[in-house]
Design an enzyme around this catalytic site. Structure first.
Site, PDB file in Angstrom:
ATOM      1  N   HIS A 107       1.751  -3.526   3.777  1.00 52.11           N
ATOM      2  CA  HIS A 107       0.665  -4.020   2.923  1.00 52.11           C
ATOM      3  C   HIS A 107       1.003  -3.838   1.451  1.00 52.11           C
ATOM      4  CE1 HIS A 107      -3.579  -4.313   1.376  1.00 52.11           C
ATOM      5  NE2 HIS A 107      -3.524  -5.345   2.193  1.00 52.11           N
ATOM      6  N   CYS A 108       1.640  -2.726   1.130  1.00 52.65           N
ATOM      7  CA  CYS A 108       1.947  -2.419  -0.281  1.00 52.65           C
ATOM      8  C   CYS A 108       2.925  -3.419  -0.891  1.00 52.65           C
ATOM      9  CB  CYS A 108       2.580  -1.037  -0.400  1.00 52.65           C
ATOM     10  SG  CYS A 108       1.704   0.274   0.443  1.00 52.65           S
ATOM     11  N   VAL A 109       3.721  -4.077  -0.065  1.00 53.53           N
ATOM     12  CA  VAL A 109       4.777  -4.938  -0.614  1.00 53.53           C
ATOM     13  C   VAL A 109       4.466  -6.424  -0.432  1.00 53.53           C
ATOM     14  CG1 VAL A 109       6.500  -3.132  -0.305  1.00 53.53           C
ATOM     15  CG2 VAL A 109       6.256  -4.893   1.456  1.00 53.53           C
TER      16      VAL A 109
END
Ligand code: KQY
Length: 365
Positions: A355-357
């Site tokens: 999700h962070c990337v």
């Protein structure tokens, strides 16, 4: 250049849609900095390729890549993935990219929050971060969408919305004095509502143990559907994660969303606990101004940190005994979507996960 708006999304009739709404595409940034990604970032780039192939099987993908890495990335990625040469500081587009908002007519705009590398000079993770602070407006330029530029310091991974008025976040991050020291909780809530079109904030005290973002909610607790929250969990009371997850569970089980619905909480048992090996730590360049890596360091592993795309959901797996239960939980939570897994360890070694990337561009439909 896209126009910079001085009003707010809520006052203009815009709101942030849920991630499960239809997407026009997805953005990533190609990893390369060797003080964060071990072994010259080659293992991370292989992990990115697997993730990009998974997402690109379902929606249009754009990858921002430096001049230095353009040819490398072009050679590794499928032809139908669009590459755009862009200057960035690292690859965390969830946090540096815009949070897109939509109106009832299906128009799309971007909210490009102020970015200070997860804490600026008070515990931030690298210096400088000026190129990352411009990723949001650059993506809005590419997409020709107008952009809001709030002064609020916020990363996209620190919030999660249900698209129906509710935003989840953590006090550990959004009330951290290294983000907005001059704003009260009430002022921060007002900023969230003005820029996300929400009406209720659910505050969880803390996130995942040793998460270097100061407890981003996208690694800990996220909406899987209206009224349904997936929560990183462990039954091991001796693990410091247990107390953090139990305090969040108590809040979620006794609260309602913005529509007044009670919340169903689905526990996703964490992998591990996972730790960085000596070999992995040794592969990261040591550079002043960036955080040092050490053998044995606890990694903030979580199955919550996934991407919900068009007809798919992509979650990280870790060759861990809890992988299978996480996949089964996703199959139950996301009926009608293909559940895809990608190797999560290399992304985790850099400090985040799927999700962070990633950053979705809603279609507005
Ligand atoms: O959203 C995230 N998890 C970003 C983490 C940044 C880590 C930098 N080493």
């Amino acid at each position: 250049m896209s126009s910079t708006l001085t009003s707010t999304p809520a006052s203009d009739g815009y709101r942030m849609p849920a991630e499960w709404d239809d997407h026009a595409g997805c953005f990533l940034v190609w990893p390369e900095r060797t003080d964060n990604w071990r072994d010259g970032a080659k293992p991370a780039q292989r992990a990115w390729r697997a993730l990009i192939e998974a997402i690109a099987s379902a929606e249009d993908v754009t990858v921002l890549v430096s001049r230095r890495q353009y040819v490398v990335a072009r050679g590794l990625l499928p032809d139908h993935v669009r590459l755009v040469e862009t200057t960035t500081d690292d690859a965390w587009v969830r946090d540096t990219g815009p949070s897109f908002v939509v109106n009832d007519a299906g128009d799309v705009r971007g909210v490009s929050w102020t970015f200070n590398a997860w804490g600026g000079l008070r515990g931030g993770l690298y210096f400088p971060w000026d190129a990352d602070d411009l990723v949001g407006p650059k993506i809005c330029d590419l997409e020709r969408v107008p952009v809001y530029r709030p002064s609020l310091v916020l990363e996209g991974g620190s919030i999660d919305v249900d698209g129906e008025g509710t935003v989840l976040t953590t006090e550990e991050c959004l009330l951290n004095p290294n983000r907005n020291p001059d704003l009260s909780r009430e002022q921060i809530e007002a900023e969230l509502h003005a820029h996300l079109g929400t009406s209720k904030v659910i505050w969880l005290p803390r996130g995942v143990v040793h998460d270097e973002t100061d407890g981003h909610v996208d690694n800990f607790a996220r909406f899987a559907a209206p009224g349904v929250v997936m929560l990183t969990w462990t039954d091991d009371e001796a693990d410091p994660q247990h107390e953090r997850s139990a305090e969040a569970l108590a809040i979620l089980e006794h609260d309602t969303d913005a529509q007044g619905r009670p919340l169903r909480v689905v526990k996703l048992h964490q992998p591990g606990p996972l730790r960085m090996t000596a070999e992995e730590a040794a592969g990261v360049d040591s550079v002043p101004g960036s955080q040092a890596r050490a053998a044995g360091e606890r990694l903030a592993g979580s199955y919550v940190n996934s991407y919900i795309g068009n007809g798919i959901v992509v979650l990280p797996v870790f060759d861990d005994p809890n992988d299978a239960a996480a996949v089964a939980a996703y199959e139950e939570l996301f009926p009608g979507r293909r559940v895809l897994t990608v190797p999560g360890r290399e992304i985790l070694l850099g400090g985040g996960n799927v999700h962070c990337v990633t950053q979705q561009l809603p279609s507005g439909r």
